[in-house]
Design a protein around this motif. Structure first.
Motif, mmCIF file in Angstrom:
data_model
loop_
_atom_site.group_PDB
_atom_site.id
_atom_site.type_symbol
_atom_site.label_atom_id
_atom_site.label_comp_id
_atom_site.label_asym_id
_atom_site.label_seq_id
_atom_site.Cartn_x
_atom_site.Cartn_y
_atom_site.Cartn_z
ATOM 1 N N ARG A 242 0.830 -1.204 0.000
ATOM 2 C CA ARG A 242 0.000 0.000 0.000
ATOM 3 C C ARG A 242 0.866 1.255 0.000
ATOM 4 N N LEU A 243 1.987 1.214 0.713
ATOM 5 C CA LEU A 243 2.910 2.349 0.690
ATOM 6 C C LEU A 243 3.466 2.577 -0.715
ATOM 7 N N LEU A 244 3.844 1.478 -1.377
ATOM 8 C CA LEU A 244 4.398 1.600 -2.725
ATOM 9 C C LEU A 244 3.350 2.107 -3.714
ATOM 10 N N ARG A 245 2.101 1.698 -3.518
ATOM 11 C CA ARG A 245 1.050 2.165 -4.425
ATOM 12 C C ARG A 245 0.932 3.685 -4.422
ATOM 13 N N GLY A 246 1.260 4.287 -3.282
ATOM 14 C CA GLY A 246 1.157 5.741 -3.195
ATOM 15 C C GLY A 246 2.091 6.458 -4.138
ATOM 16 N N THR A 247 3.182 5.807 -4.559
ATOM 17 C CA THR A 247 4.103 6.478 -5.482
ATOM 18 C C THR A 247 3.450 6.749 -6.828
ATOM 19 N N ARG A 248 2.506 5.907 -7.226
ATOM 20 C CA ARG A 248 1.848 6.154 -8.517
ATOM 21 C C ARG A 248 0.972 7.392 -8.467
ATOM 22 N N TRP A 249 0.359 7.645 -7.299
ATOM 23 C CA TRP A 249 -0.427 8.868 -7.182
ATOM 24 C C TRP A 249 0.467 10.092 -7.354
ATOM 25 N N LEU A 250 1.658 10.043 -6.785
ATOM 26 C CA LEU A 250 2.583 11.168 -6.944
ATOM 27 C C LEU A 250 2.943 11.370 -8.409
ATOM 28 N N ALA A 251 3.184 10.236 -9.118
ATOM 29 C CA ALA A 251 3.509 10.343 -10.535
ATOM 30 C C ALA A 251 2.341 10.908 -11.331
ATOM 31 N N VAL A 252 1.118 10.482 -11.004
ATOM 32 C CA VAL A 252 -0.074 10.994 -11.691
ATOM 33 C C VAL A 252 -0.214 12.496 -11.454
ATOM 34 N N ILE A 253 0.030 12.935 -10.217
ATOM 35 C CA ILE A 253 -0.036 14.376 -9.923
ATOM 36 C C ILE A 253 0.960 15.141 -10.779
ATOM 37 N N CYS A 254 2.147 14.592 -10.938
ATOM 38 C CA CYS A 254 3.165 15.265 -11.746
ATOM 39 C C CYS A 254 2.763 15.321 -13.221
ATOM 40 N N VAL A 255 2.137 14.255 -13.730
ATOM 41 C CA VAL A 255 1.662 14.266 -15.114
ATOM 42 C C VAL A 255 0.606 15.347 -15.305
ATOM 43 N N VAL A 256 -0.304 15.441 -14.354
ATOM 44 C CA VAL A 256 -1.360 16.455 -14.447
ATOM 45 C C VAL A 256 -0.761 17.861 -14.367
ATOM 46 N N GLN A 309 11.742 -0.330 6.232
ATOM 47 C CA GLN A 309 12.542 0.014 5.054
ATOM 48 C C GLN A 309 13.130 -1.241 4.411
ATOM 49 N N LEU A 310 13.608 -2.151 5.257
ATOM 50 C CA LEU A 310 14.145 -3.414 4.730
ATOM 51 C C LEU A 310 13.055 -4.213 4.032
ATOM 52 N N ASN A 311 11.840 -4.183 4.584
ATOM 53 C CA ASN A 311 10.754 -4.938 3.965
ATOM 54 C C ASN A 311 10.338 -4.308 2.639
ATOM 55 N N VAL A 312 10.431 -2.986 2.537
ATOM 56 C CA VAL A 312 10.142 -2.321 1.259
ATOM 57 C C VAL A 312 11.082 -2.838 0.179
ATOM 58 N N ARG A 313 12.366 -2.876 0.498
ATOM 59 C CA ARG A 313 13.338 -3.349 -0.484
ATOM 60 C C ARG A 313 13.158 -4.838 -0.768
ATOM 61 N N SER A 314 12.837 -5.584 0.290
ATOM 62 C CA SER A 314 12.627 -7.028 0.103
ATOM 63 C C SER A 314 11.410 -7.300 -0.767
ATOM 64 N N LEU A 315 10.330 -6.544 -0.545
ATOM 65 C CA LEU A 315 9.113 -6.760 -1.319
ATOM 66 C C LEU A 315 9.338 -6.399 -2.788
ATOM 67 N N ILE A 316 10.140 -5.384 -3.031
ATOM 68 C CA ILE A 316 10.437 -5.027 -4.426
ATOM 69 C C ILE A 316 11.169 -6.165 -5.123
#
Length: 373
Positions: A242-256, A309-316
């Motif tokens: 869910r944390l990683l999904r938030g990065t797409r919202w940031l990218a969408v905001i930048c596109v807009v 943070q370690l789990n973020v990298r591990s999940l990727i």
């Protein structure tokens, strides 16, 4: 209480060390010397039971019961062996005899409550023809089992097994308040109880208003107590995703933002800015995009505890959908940068880039809500 033979005492020490095969070998020699040693039969039965030799455990219990039909250890071994062999529907007579022999034993009442509850559900399902029972149906047929579970709790207020059975009955009957109270009692007795800890953590993480960061922290705290819980590890992965999904919202905001700067879809009421957009304006939008990512992702990531943070990298590394999320965010950001930083003289190409960056990303944001890796 009769004194144990030294060989049986030695075998008991090995059983406590979970060296069941060695203990069984000693007990086998003892039984060959004296087939009338009841305690040796009971303990070898538990050696068989703990090494998944259920048929041999039943035979040992039967031999012990021939020597003394009212022996508590033999009756308990017989009941445990039966249920290990899927005998929940036939074990009640043995458990009722166990209660007659030891009327103050909370284990016997808890196990009988479990057996009565299972049998009641099966009988009701057969009689009604229902494939799935509602909470009301389960509550209706759980009366005797619930009373037995309450008696087990009265006799053993610190007995975890009694609380587990009472929780199972209450939760399947839809009594959430009682189930939560029992979970709290279980964790008071055993703070590392994996199932109760997982249930309570999940309830707290899924409460209204709890964000992905807080949910990840809750699961990380629970895993610190019980690091071998697969369910909590899975839920931590889901919160991390869910944390990683938030990065797409940031990218969408930048596109807009990039599309708004170029005014890709001008209206008749307001004249569109002339192309190409001045360099200063393009650089300013780049600064704003950097601020969006700094406050929306980097700052949040830096505040996460080291384990998350370690789990973020591990999940990727482990999760396909985690990599898809980051790839989509990167692609959308590339589109935003192409729109904002190239001195376009015509709006048709940046319009195509805008939809290429926005449409697929926005569509999949809703598609993968329940993906966790």
């Amino acid at each position: 209480m009769s004194t144990l033979h030294p060989t049986v005492e030695q075998a008991q020490a090995l059983i406590e060390l979970e060296r069941y095969d060695q203990a069984g070998a000693l007990l086998g020699r003892r039984i060959a010397e004296d087939p009338g040693d009841l305690r040796a039969w009971v303990k070898i039965g538990y050696c068989h039971l703990n090494t998944e030799r259920v048929a041999q455990a039943v035979e040992a219990a039967d031999e012990a019961l021939k020597l003394d039909p009212e022996d508590y250890g033999a009756l308990r071994l017989r009941a445990q062996s039966m249920v290990r062999d899927n005998g929940w529907l036939t074990v009640q007579p043995v458990l009722r005899e166990l209660i007659r022999v030891a009327p103050q034993d909370p284990f016997a009442y808890a196990m009988l409550a479990d057996a009565v509850w299972r049998a009641s559900l099966v009988e009701y399902a057969k009689a009604s023809g229902a494939r799935q029972l509602s909470h009301r149906d389960i509550d209706r047929v759980s009366g005797e089992a619930a009373e037995l579970a309450m008696e087990a709790l009265r006799l053993g207020p610190e007995d975890v097994y009694a609380h587990e059975i009472a929780h199972r009955i209450a939760s399947t009957a839809g009594n959430g308040t009682v189930a939560d109270q029992l979970d709290e009692a279980i964790l008071r007795i055993d703070p590392q109880h994996a199932e109760a800890l997982a249930r309570q953590t999940r309830k707290a993480a899924e409460a209204p208003g709890v964000g992905a960061t807080r949910a990840a922290e809750l699961y990380a705290d629970a895993l610190a107590v019980e690091p071998n819980s697969p369910s909590m590890r899975q839920q931590l992965d889901h919160a991390t995703y869910r944390l990683l999904r938030g990065t797409r919202w940031l990218a969408v905001i930048c596109v807009v933002m990039a599309g708004a700067m170029v005014d890709l879809f001008p209206s008749d009421d307001e004249p569109a800015p002339e192309l190409p957009i001045p360099v200063g304006q393009r650089l300013w939008v780049l600064v704003v995009m950097a601020a969006v990512w700094a406050f929306g992702a980097w700052r949040r990531y830096r505040r996460l505890r080291a384990g998350i943070q370690l789990n973020v990298r591990s999940l990727i590394r482990r999760g396909r959908w985690a990599r898809v999320v980051l790839a989509q965010a990167a692609f959308a950001m590339l589109c935003a940068l192409l729109i904002a930083e190239i001195p376009w003289t015509d709006r048709s190409v940046p319009q195509l880039i805008f939809w290429a960056g926005l449409a697929p990303t926005a569509a999949t944001i809703w598609f993968d809500k329940r993906k966790s890796g």
